[in-house]
Scaffold this active site. Structure first.
Site, PDB file in Angstrom:
ATOM      1  N   ASP A  73      22.876  28.053  53.608  1.00  0.00           N
ATOM      2  CA  ASP A  73      21.738  27.599  53.277  1.00  0.00           C
ATOM      3  C   ASP A  73      20.815  27.347  54.062  1.00  0.00           C
ATOM      4  OD1 ASP A  73      22.402  27.855  50.778  1.00  0.00           O
ATOM      5  OD2 ASP A  73      22.729  25.680  50.299  1.00  0.00           O
ATOM      6  N   THR A 187      21.340  18.398  46.318  1.00  0.00           N
ATOM      7  CA  THR A 187      22.681  18.668  46.756  1.00  0.00           C
ATOM      8  C   THR A 187      23.075  18.658  48.280  1.00  0.00           C
ATOM      9  OG1 THR A 187      22.325  20.996  46.660  1.00  0.00           O
ATOM     10  CG2 THR A 187      23.014  19.857  44.354  1.00  0.00           C
TER      11      THR A 187
END
Length: 291
Positions: A73, A187
């Site tokens: 990510d 998240t």
């Protein structure tokens, strides 16, 4: 078709998939342009890519049809800054760990390329957070996909963050810091500090204190149409301001405002890519050793 590619180092097990990706793109006569950082790594790793074109990461890429992000990510967050207001669709190929944003598995790269050529994909538009200040902290990249954070420096004690919501005083947070998270970032750092998980299309920001001195101070959800402003007190006279993976030491005289950016990040989603499935698999929801 023109595809930009950015990435980081990868484990040896991923090498065949990456080589296969370049072979497939070459077979389809795709024009490939590499970030100069990734080009150097690929050349050192002995991966054949047949691309002479590169772009500078601090200048970005303006004319690609897609940009591939190969890593975790964090790599995808870098790719967001490479395309900026151009809003080039980003394909996140997960050669990292969790992969809430980068969801294409290395084994699915060829299927993903087929999907791009056949138009079998959708675009998931994600809200960005925009940061403005009187010190121009983040230069020409004052936006981020996950979160903006204010934290104490390593040598300082707890800081006080005075927060304002649309010009009205909200609270003075005595804490190690404060996180302003987008739904995409819910998240990430915010979650580890007790913040809620938001669905990606939720039109909100999360204000999450980091180790607050007052235990009754909890994360708060606000509309992303509001403007947040912050003033910081610190015994050291400075604090850290971070936007995704970019952080700088800032003087307490700096005034900061945060709001929704005027453009969005556009993530490519394949037909089997579902956020709820990602949540269950990445967070081990429902997993029990007894089952």
């Amino acid at each position: 078709m023109k595809i930009a590619i950015h990435g980081r180092n990868f484990p040896e097990a991923a090498r065949p998939y990456i080589q296969s990706m370049f072979d497939e793109l070459g077979k389809r006569q795709v024009e490939v342009v590499l970030s100069h950082i990734y080009r150097e790594f690929l050349d050192g790793a002995g991966v054949t890519h047949n691309s002479e074109a590169t772009y500078q990461t601090d200048q970005g890429i303006a004319d690609a049809d897609f940009i591939f992000s190969l890593g975790g990510d964090g790599t995808l967050l870098d790719a967001v800054t490479h395309v900026g207001p151009q809003q080039t669709p980003i394909v996140g190929i997960n050669i990292g760990r969790l992969g809430f944003l980068a969801t294409v598995a290395p084994s699915s790269i060829r299927l993903m390329i087929d999907a791009l050529f056949n138009g079998q994909f959708s675009i998931d538009e994600r809200t960005l957070v925009s940061v403005r200040s009187n010190q121009d902290i983040f230069g020409n990249l004052p936006f981020g996909l996950n979160d903006f954070t204010i934290t104490r420096t390593q040598t300082s004690s707890m800081i006080t963050v005075h927060a304002y919501l649309d010009g009205e005083f909200l609270n003075s947070y005595w804490a190690d810091g404060l996180i302003i998270s987008t739904p995409s970032g819910s998240t990430g750092y915010s979650l580890s500090c007790g913040g809620p998980v938001l669905l990606p299309q939720t039109n909100n920001f999360i204000i999450t204190p980091i180790s607050p001195h007052n235990l009754n101070v909890r994360p708060m959800i606000v509309m992303d149409t509001c403007q947040l402003a912050f003033e910081v007190e610190s015994r050291s006279g400075n604090f850290l301001a971070a936007l995704d993976s970019r952080s700088f030491t800032v003087d307490v005289s700096t005034r900061i405002s945060v709001q929704k950016e005027g453009f969005k990040a556009r993530l490519v989603k394949l037909s089997d890519d579902n956020f709820l499935n990602t949540l269950r698999s990445k967070l081990n929801w429902g997993w029990d050793i007894r089952n």
